[in-house]
Design a protein around this motif. Structure first.
Motif, PDB file in Angstrom:
ATOM      1  N   ARG A  50       0.823  -1.196   0.000  1.00  0.00           N
ATOM      2  CA  ARG A  50       0.000   0.000   0.000  1.00  0.00           C
ATOM      3  C   ARG A  50       0.866   1.259   0.000  1.00  0.00           C
ATOM      4  NH1 ARG A  50      -3.383  -1.945   3.006  1.00  0.00           N
ATOM      5  NH2 ARG A  50      -2.390  -1.535   4.999  1.00  0.00           N
ATOM      6  N   ALA A  51       1.928   1.262   0.776  1.00  0.00           N
ATOM      7  CA  ALA A  51       2.824   2.420   0.818  1.00  0.00           C
ATOM      8  C   ALA A  51       3.499   2.615  -0.527  1.00  0.00           C
ATOM      9  CB  ALA A  51       3.867   2.227   1.917  1.00  0.00           C
ATOM     10  N   PHE A  52       3.859   1.524  -1.199  1.00  0.00           N
ATOM     11  CA  PHE A  52       4.475   1.627  -2.517  1.00  0.00           C
ATOM     12  C   PHE A  52       3.483   2.195  -3.523  1.00  0.00           C
ATOM     13  CE2 PHE A  52       5.624  -0.146  -6.660  1.00  0.00           C
ATOM     14  CZ  PHE A  52       6.937   0.273  -6.755  1.00  0.00           C
ATOM     15  N   ALA A  53       2.217   1.762  -3.429  1.00  0.00           N
ATOM     16  CA  ALA A  53       1.205   2.220  -4.386  1.00  0.00           C
ATOM     17  C   ALA A  53       0.853   3.686  -4.194  1.00  0.00           C
ATOM     18  CB  ALA A  53      -0.053   1.364  -4.247  1.00  0.00           C
ATOM     19  N   TYR A  54       0.887   4.178  -2.967  1.00  0.00           N
ATOM     20  CA  TYR A  54       0.460   5.541  -2.690  1.00  0.00           C
ATOM     21  C   TYR A  54       1.606   6.521  -2.486  1.00  0.00           C
ATOM     22  CZ  TYR A  54      -4.219   3.716  -2.110  1.00  0.00           C
ATOM     23  OH  TYR A  54      -5.422   3.116  -2.325  1.00  0.00           O
ATOM     24  N   ARG A  55       2.827   6.113  -2.769  1.00  0.00           N
ATOM     25  CA  ARG A  55       3.929   7.053  -2.561  1.00  0.00           C
ATOM     26  C   ARG A  55       3.820   8.219  -3.529  1.00  0.00           C
ATOM     27  NH1 ARG A  55       7.346   2.861  -5.213  1.00  0.00           N
ATOM     28  NH2 ARG A  55       7.794   3.765  -7.219  1.00  0.00           N
ATOM     29  N   ASP A  56       4.394   9.294  -3.149  1.00  0.00           N
ATOM     30  CA  ASP A  56       4.257  10.541  -3.880  1.00  0.00           C
ATOM     31  C   ASP A  56       5.403  10.684  -4.879  1.00  0.00           C
ATOM     32  OD1 ASP A  56       3.462  13.031  -4.684  1.00  0.00           O
ATOM     33  OD2 ASP A  56       4.275  14.065  -2.943  1.00  0.00           O
ATOM     34  N   PHE A  57       5.050  10.706  -6.164  1.00  0.00           N
ATOM     35  CA  PHE A  57       6.056  10.876  -7.201  1.00  0.00           C
ATOM     36  C   PHE A  57       6.217  12.338  -7.594  1.00  0.00           C
ATOM     37  CE2 PHE A  57       5.063   6.389  -8.096  1.00  0.00           C
ATOM     38  CZ  PHE A  57       6.341   5.894  -8.039  1.00  0.00           C
ATOM     39  N   SER A  58       5.372  13.200  -7.091  1.00  0.00           N
ATOM     40  CA  SER A  58       5.461  14.592  -7.489  1.00  0.00           C
ATOM     41  C   SER A  58       6.541  15.294  -6.689  1.00  0.00           C
ATOM     42  CB  SER A  58       4.119  15.285  -7.265  1.00  0.00           C
ATOM     43  OG  SER A  58       3.796  15.254  -5.896  1.00  0.00           O
ATOM     44  N   GLY A  59       6.806  16.482  -7.051  1.00  0.00           N
ATOM     45  CA  GLY A  59       7.833  17.237  -6.356  1.00  0.00           C
ATOM     46  C   GLY A  59       8.693  18.002  -7.334  1.00  0.00           C
ATOM     47  N   PRO A  60       9.687  18.661  -6.835  1.00  0.00           N
ATOM     48  CA  PRO A  60      10.468  19.520  -7.704  1.00  0.00           C
ATOM     49  C   PRO A  60      11.260  18.779  -8.772  1.00  0.00           C
ATOM     50  CG  PRO A  60      11.266  19.629  -5.438  1.00  0.00           C
ATOM     51  CD  PRO A  60      10.078  18.745  -5.453  1.00  0.00           C
ATOM     52  N   TYR A  61      11.611  17.528  -8.546  1.00  0.00           N
ATOM     53  CA  TYR A  61      12.464  16.844  -9.507  1.00  0.00           C
ATOM     54  C   TYR A  61      11.919  15.498  -9.953  1.00  0.00           C
ATOM     55  CZ  TYR A  61      15.539  20.390  -7.741  1.00  0.00           C
ATOM     56  OH  TYR A  61      16.057  21.588  -7.368  1.00  0.00           O
ATOM     57  N   GLY A  62      10.647  15.248  -9.768  1.00  0.00           N
ATOM     58  CA  GLY A  62      10.097  13.965 -10.178  1.00  0.00           C
ATOM     59  C   GLY A  62       8.630  14.059 -10.476  1.00  0.00           C
ATOM     60  N   GLY A  63       8.097  13.048 -11.097  1.00  0.00           N
ATOM     61  CA  GLY A  63       6.678  12.982 -11.382  1.00  0.00           C
ATOM     62  C   GLY A  63       6.285  13.860 -12.545  1.00  0.00           C
ATOM     63  N   TYR A  64       5.012  14.054 -12.696  1.00  0.00           N
ATOM     64  CA  TYR A  64       4.496  14.876 -13.778  1.00  0.00           C
ATOM     65  C   TYR A  64       4.758  16.343 -13.483  1.00  0.00           C
ATOM     66  CZ  TYR A  64       2.170  10.655 -15.200  1.00  0.00           C
ATOM     67  OH  TYR A  64       1.910   9.379 -15.592  1.00  0.00           O
ATOM     68  N   GLY A  65       4.926  17.100 -14.525  1.00  0.00           N
ATOM     69  CA  GLY A  65       5.165  18.526 -14.355  1.00  0.00           C
ATOM     70  C   GLY A  65       6.601  18.855 -14.038  1.00  0.00           C
ATOM     71  N   PHE A  66       7.519  17.994 -14.429  1.00  0.00           N
ATOM     72  CA  PHE A  66       8.924  18.250 -14.171  1.00  0.00           C
ATOM     73  C   PHE A  66       9.332  19.563 -14.823  1.00  0.00           C
ATOM     74  CE2 PHE A  66      13.226  17.479 -13.253  1.00  0.00           C
ATOM     75  CZ  PHE A  66      13.957  17.887 -14.356  1.00  0.00           C
ATOM     76  N   GLY A  67       9.807  20.480 -14.013  1.00  0.00           N
ATOM     77  CA  GLY A  67      10.292  21.738 -14.538  1.00  0.00           C
ATOM     78  C   GLY A  67       9.246  22.825 -14.593  1.00  0.00           C
ATOM     79  N   TYR A  68       7.987  22.503 -14.386  1.00  0.00           N
ATOM     80  CA  TYR A  68       6.933  23.500 -14.474  1.00  0.00           C
ATOM     81  C   TYR A  68       6.491  23.901 -13.057  1.00  0.00           C
ATOM     82  CZ  TYR A  68       6.844  21.989 -19.244  1.00  0.00           C
ATOM     83  OH  TYR A  68       7.209  21.687 -20.522  1.00  0.00           O
ATOM     84  N   GLY A  69       6.678  25.136 -12.724  1.00  0.00           N
ATOM     85  CA  GLY A  69       6.289  25.622 -11.416  1.00  0.00           C
ATOM     86  C   GLY A  69       7.325  25.380 -10.338  1.00  0.00           C
TER      87      GLY A  69
END
Length: 83
Positions: free
Chosen positions: A60-79
């Protein structure tokens, strides 16, 4: 010929890490026996249940971990520009 043998080798290596449910249960039971619990007791059943709950919690922790942030996930480089 060389490609097919390479594909067979890759398949064998990827499937080599898989274990069945029965094998996992046997490993869990062996771990509980290693802790000193005797088979057939309530404490042994509780040990098996705790191992299963810990495994489910890790999934469950693996499935719900947060990939967003300043250097990962969707929106890399935007905002997240730090110029």
């Amino acid at each position: 010929m060389k490609l097919s043998s390479l594909a067979v080798l890759a398949l064998a290596l990827s499937a080599g890490g898989c274990i069945t449910i029965e094998e996992r249960r046997a490993l869990d039971a062996e771990q509980c026996r290693g802790y000193g619990f005797r088979t057939g007791t309530d404490a042994f059943a509780q040990c098996l249940q705790n191992i299963d709950l810990d495994r489910a919690d890790a999934r469950r922790a693996f499935a719900y971990r947060d990939f967003s942030g300043p250097y990962g996930g969707y929106g890399f480089g935007y905002g997240y520009r730090r110029w």
